[in-house]
Design a protein around this motif. Structure first.
Motif, PDB file in Angstrom:
ATOM      1  N   GLY A   4     -48.853   9.713  -3.003  1.00 30.07           N
ATOM      2  CA  GLY A   4     -47.965   8.990  -3.905  1.00 30.07           C
ATOM      3  C   GLY A   4     -48.128   9.406  -5.353  1.00 30.07           C
ATOM      4  N   ILE A   5     -48.808  10.532  -5.591  1.00 34.46           N
ATOM      5  CA  ILE A   5     -48.930  11.088  -6.937  1.00 34.46           C
ATOM      6  C   ILE A   5     -47.957  12.266  -7.036  1.00 34.46           C
ATOM      7  CG2 ILE A   5     -50.462  12.118  -8.650  1.00 34.46           C
ATOM      8  CD1 ILE A   5     -51.108   9.205  -7.948  1.00 34.46           C
ATOM      9  N   ILE A   6     -46.917  12.112  -7.821  1.00 33.01           N
ATOM     10  CA  ILE A   6     -45.858  13.116  -7.888  1.00 33.01           C
ATOM     11  C   ILE A   6     -46.367  14.381  -8.571  1.00 33.01           C
ATOM     12  CG2 ILE A   6     -43.530  13.613  -8.738  1.00 33.01           C
ATOM     13  CD1 ILE A   6     -43.823  11.489  -6.438  1.00 33.01           C
ATOM     14  N   GLN A   7     -46.093  15.533  -7.941  1.00 28.79           N
ATOM     15  CA  GLN A   7     -46.585  16.808  -8.460  1.00 28.79           C
ATOM     16  C   GLN A   7     -45.541  17.545  -9.285  1.00 28.79           C
ATOM     17  OE1 GLN A   7     -47.684  18.363  -4.607  1.00 28.79           O
ATOM     18  NE2 GLN A   7     -49.818  17.773  -4.870  1.00 28.79           N
ATOM     19  N   ALA A   8     -44.275  17.272  -9.053  1.00 35.30           N
ATOM     20  CA  ALA A   8     -43.214  17.947  -9.804  1.00 35.30           C
ATOM     21  C   ALA A   8     -41.889  17.265  -9.512  1.00 35.30           C
ATOM     22  CB  ALA A   8     -43.127  19.430  -9.417  1.00 35.30           C
ATOM     23  N   LEU A   9     -40.923  17.539 -10.374  1.00 37.55           N
ATOM     24  CA  LEU A   9     -39.548  17.122 -10.132  1.00 37.55           C
ATOM     25  C   LEU A   9     -38.770  18.322  -9.610  1.00 37.55           C
ATOM     26  CD1 LEU A   9     -38.761  14.955 -13.286  1.00 37.55           C
ATOM     27  CD2 LEU A   9     -39.222  14.164 -10.960  1.00 37.55           C
ATOM     28  N   GLY A  10     -37.964  18.085  -8.589  1.00 39.45           N
ATOM     29  CA  GLY A  10     -37.112  19.124  -8.037  1.00 39.45           C
ATOM     30  C   GLY A  10     -35.661  18.710  -8.124  1.00 39.45           C
ATOM     31  N   ARG A  11     -34.799  19.527  -7.542  1.00 39.33           N
ATOM     32  CA  ARG A  11     -33.370  19.238  -7.588  1.00 39.33           C
ATOM     33  C   ARG A  11     -32.712  19.677  -6.276  1.00 39.33           C
ATOM     34  NH1 ARG A  11     -30.228  18.229 -11.920  1.00 39.33           N
ATOM     35  NH2 ARG A  11     -31.922  18.878 -13.307  1.00 39.33           N
ATOM     36  N   ILE A  12     -31.836  18.840  -5.758  1.00 36.21           N
ATOM     37  CA  ILE A  12     -31.046  19.216  -4.583  1.00 36.21           C
ATOM     38  C   ILE A  12     -29.910  20.108  -5.072  1.00 36.21           C
ATOM     39  CG2 ILE A  12     -29.580  18.397  -2.704  1.00 36.21           C
ATOM     40  CD1 ILE A  12     -31.165  15.754  -2.798  1.00 36.21           C
ATOM     41  N   ILE A  13     -29.947  21.362  -4.663  1.00 34.22           N
ATOM     42  CA  ILE A  13     -28.920  22.271  -5.174  1.00 34.22           C
ATOM     43  C   ILE A  13     -27.828  22.564  -4.146  1.00 34.22           C
ATOM     44  CG2 ILE A  13     -30.441  23.331  -6.862  1.00 34.22           C
ATOM     45  CD1 ILE A  13     -30.779  25.697  -5.017  1.00 34.22           C
ATOM     46  N   ARG A  14     -28.087  22.202  -2.887  1.00 26.98           N
ATOM     47  CA  ARG A  14     -27.038  22.371  -1.876  1.00 26.98           C
ATOM     48  C   ARG A  14     -27.252  21.394  -0.737  1.00 26.98           C
ATOM     49  NH1 ARG A  14     -22.960  25.452  -0.174  1.00 26.98           N
ATOM     50  NH2 ARG A  14     -22.771  26.025   2.015  1.00 26.98           N
ATOM     51  N   ILE A  15     -26.158  20.782  -0.278  1.00 29.11           N
ATOM     52  CA  ILE A  15     -26.172  19.922   0.905  1.00 29.11           C
ATOM     53  C   ILE A  15     -25.185  20.525   1.900  1.00 29.11           C
ATOM     54  CG2 ILE A  15     -25.751  17.615   1.837  1.00 29.11           C
ATOM     55  CD1 ILE A  15     -26.329  16.495  -0.939  1.00 29.11           C
ATOM     56  N   GLU A  16     -25.717  20.983   3.010  1.00 33.49           N
ATOM     57  CA  GLU A  16     -24.904  21.699   3.986  1.00 33.49           C
ATOM     58  C   GLU A  16     -24.797  20.900   5.290  1.00 33.49           C
ATOM     59  OE1 GLU A  16     -25.131  25.866   6.555  1.00 33.49           O
ATOM     60  OE2 GLU A  16     -26.451  25.556   4.826  1.00 33.49           O
ATOM     61  N   PRO A  17     -23.605  20.382   5.616  1.00 33.49           N
ATOM     62  CA  PRO A  17     -23.432  19.682   6.893  1.00 33.49           C
ATOM     63  C   PRO A  17     -23.694  20.637   8.059  1.00 33.49           C
ATOM     64  CG  PRO A  17     -21.591  19.250   5.422  1.00 33.49           C
ATOM     65  CD  PRO A  17     -22.369  20.382   4.815  1.00 33.49           C
ATOM     66  N   ARG A  18     -24.458  20.148   9.045  1.00 37.67           N
ATOM     67  CA  ARG A  18     -24.768  20.984  10.216  1.00 37.67           C
ATOM     68  C   ARG A  18     -24.774  20.137  11.468  1.00 37.67           C
ATOM     69  NH1 ARG A  18     -28.902  25.980   9.650  1.00 37.67           N
ATOM     70  NH2 ARG A  18     -27.854  27.055   7.957  1.00 37.67           N
ATOM     71  N   GLY A  19     -23.740  20.238  12.260  1.00 40.21           N
ATOM     72  CA  GLY A  19     -23.716  19.583  13.568  1.00 40.21           C
ATOM     73  C   GLY A  19     -23.897  18.089  13.533  1.00 40.21           C
ATOM     74  N   GLY A  20     -23.428  17.427  12.492  1.00 39.16           N
ATOM     75  CA  GLY A  20     -23.526  15.976  12.417  1.00 39.16           C
ATOM     76  C   GLY A  20     -24.588  15.475  11.466  1.00 39.16           C
ATOM     77  N   ASP A  21     -25.586  16.313  11.149  1.00 35.56           N
ATOM     78  CA  ASP A  21     -26.559  15.937  10.116  1.00 35.56           C
ATOM     79  C   ASP A  21     -26.472  16.965   8.996  1.00 35.56           C
ATOM     80  OD1 ASP A  21     -28.070  18.114  11.148  1.00 35.56           O
ATOM     81  OD2 ASP A  21     -29.063  16.764  12.562  1.00 35.56           O
ATOM     82  N   VAL A  22     -27.523  17.124   8.191  1.00 37.16           N
ATOM     83  CA  VAL A  22     -27.413  18.032   7.046  1.00 37.16           C
ATOM     84  C   VAL A  22     -28.667  18.884   6.870  1.00 37.16           C
ATOM     85  CG1 VAL A  22     -25.870  16.454   5.814  1.00 37.16           C
ATOM     86  CG2 VAL A  22     -28.328  16.411   5.329  1.00 37.16           C
ATOM     87  N   ARG A  23     -28.484  19.999   6.176  1.00 37.37           N
ATOM     88  CA  ARG A  23     -29.598  20.803   5.693  1.00 37.37           C
ATOM     89  C   ARG A  23     -29.551  20.778   4.172  1.00 37.37           C
ATOM     90  NH1 ARG A  23     -31.638  26.620   7.821  1.00 37.37           N
ATOM     91  NH2 ARG A  23     -32.466  25.175   9.379  1.00 37.37           N
ATOM     92  N   LEU A  24     -30.692  20.482   3.558  1.00 37.11           N
ATOM     93  CA  LEU A  24     -30.807  20.464   2.105  1.00 37.11           C
ATOM     94  C   LEU A  24     -31.457  21.751   1.608  1.00 37.11           C
ATOM     95  CD1 LEU A  24     -32.221  16.861   1.460  1.00 37.11           C
ATOM     96  CD2 LEU A  24     -29.828  17.582   1.547  1.00 37.11           C
ATOM     97  N   HIS A  25     -30.996  22.225   0.467  1.00 43.01           N
ATOM     98  CA  HIS A  25     -31.686  23.294  -0.243  1.00 43.01           C
ATOM     99  C   HIS A  25     -32.234  22.658  -1.511  1.00 43.01           C
ATOM    100  CE1 HIS A  25     -31.654  27.562  -2.202  1.00 43.01           C
ATOM    101  NE2 HIS A  25     -32.867  27.097  -1.992  1.00 43.01           N
ATOM    102  N   ILE A  26     -33.558  22.642  -1.630  1.00 44.71           N
ATOM    103  CA  ILE A  26     -34.218  21.946  -2.729  1.00 44.71           C
ATOM    104  C   ILE A  26     -34.912  22.953  -3.635  1.00 44.71           C
ATOM    105  CG2 ILE A  26     -35.988  20.244  -3.335  1.00 44.71           C
ATOM    106  CD1 ILE A  26     -35.368  18.924  -0.599  1.00 44.71           C
ATOM    107  N   GLU A  27     -34.547  22.920  -4.892  1.00 43.58           N
ATOM    108  CA  GLU A  27     -35.187  23.738  -5.918  1.00 43.58           C
ATOM    109  C   GLU A  27     -36.402  22.968  -6.409  1.00 43.58           C
ATOM    110  OE1 GLU A  27     -32.970  26.139  -9.274  1.00 43.58           O
ATOM    111  OE2 GLU A  27     -33.330  24.076  -9.918  1.00 43.58           O
ATOM    112  N   THR A  28     -37.567  23.628  -6.441  1.00 43.20           N
ATOM    113  CA  THR A  28     -38.819  22.900  -6.668  1.00 43.20           C
ATOM    114  C   THR A  28     -39.374  23.010  -8.078  1.00 43.20           C
ATOM    115  OG1 THR A  28     -39.968  24.798  -5.695  1.00 43.20           O
ATOM    116  CG2 THR A  28     -39.522  22.921  -4.251  1.00 43.20           C
TER     117      THR A  28
END
Length: 200
Positions: A4-28
């Motif tokens: 629960g100690i945050i090491q960094a802030l990232g950003r969701i740069i892409r949300i890709e629908p895949r077969g009913g759920d999603v794949r995220l691309h996260i920039e760290t």
């Protein structure tokens, strides 16, 4: 497991629908992934996700419908900032408390008040979770380990020091927002043990 100690802030740069759920691309951002292998766990705003194709820039993660329905990732948008923490190693310091990354549900921010240099935040949780929250106990909100200051029914309060405000996504939250909440693991085990004793 996480702390629960945050090491960094990232950003969701892409949300890709895949077969009913999603794949995220996260920039760290500043989070060093040189020791992260494919399949390792990373907590994203408190949600334990499996890192796929980790690189210098970030990683991908598949998110199931169960996770989308239980967490703020279900309403995430491209560009959203997220809290990041790599999985705990046995030699690491335990600066917060033991966190699994298995979100119990969503809480709502109901008030934010200035308290000297800190901020006092109030949250409302689903009634089924409030019994696990105790004064001076631990709670994990959006992946951040916090100490509970007060509890009143389905609402509880925490204090955020300036450092926490600056290095986490709390700086972007406001009243009415939903946040991921994970109750203290020890409270769940205590309840389970009590159930067994009363059934004996």
């Amino acid at each position: 497991m996480f702390t629960g100690i945050i090491q960094a802030l990232g950003r969701i740069i892409r949300i890709e629908p895949r077969g009913g759920d999603v794949r995220l691309h996260i920039e760290t951002g500043s989070l060093d992934l040189s020791d992260v292998a494919p399949g390792d766990s990373i907590a994203v705003s408190g949600v334990c996700l499996t890192a796929l194709e980790p690189s210098v820039q970030g990683f991908f993660a598949d998110v199931s419908n169960e996770t989308l329905g239980l967490t703020t990732l279900g309403d995430a948008a491209e560009g959203d900032v997220v809290n990041l923490e790599k999985a705990l190693r046995l030699a690491d310091r335990l600066g917060g408390h033991l966190v699994t990354g298995h979100v119990d549900g969503l809480a709502e921010v109901t008030a934010i008040e200035i308290d000297a240099r800190s901020q006092r935040w109030c949250f409302r949780v689903p009634s089924g979770l409030s019994r696990y929250i105790a004064r001076k106990g631990s709670v994990c909100i959006d992946g951040v380990s916090l100490t509970v200051n007060a509890v009143d029914g389905d609402e509880f309060e925490v204090n955020l020091i300036p450092h926490t405000q600056q290095v986490t996504t709390f700086s972007q939250r406001q009243v009415g927002d939903a946040v991921n909440i994970e109750v203290d693991l020890m409270a769940r085990y205590a309840e389970r043990l009590f159930e067994k004793e009363t059934q004996a």
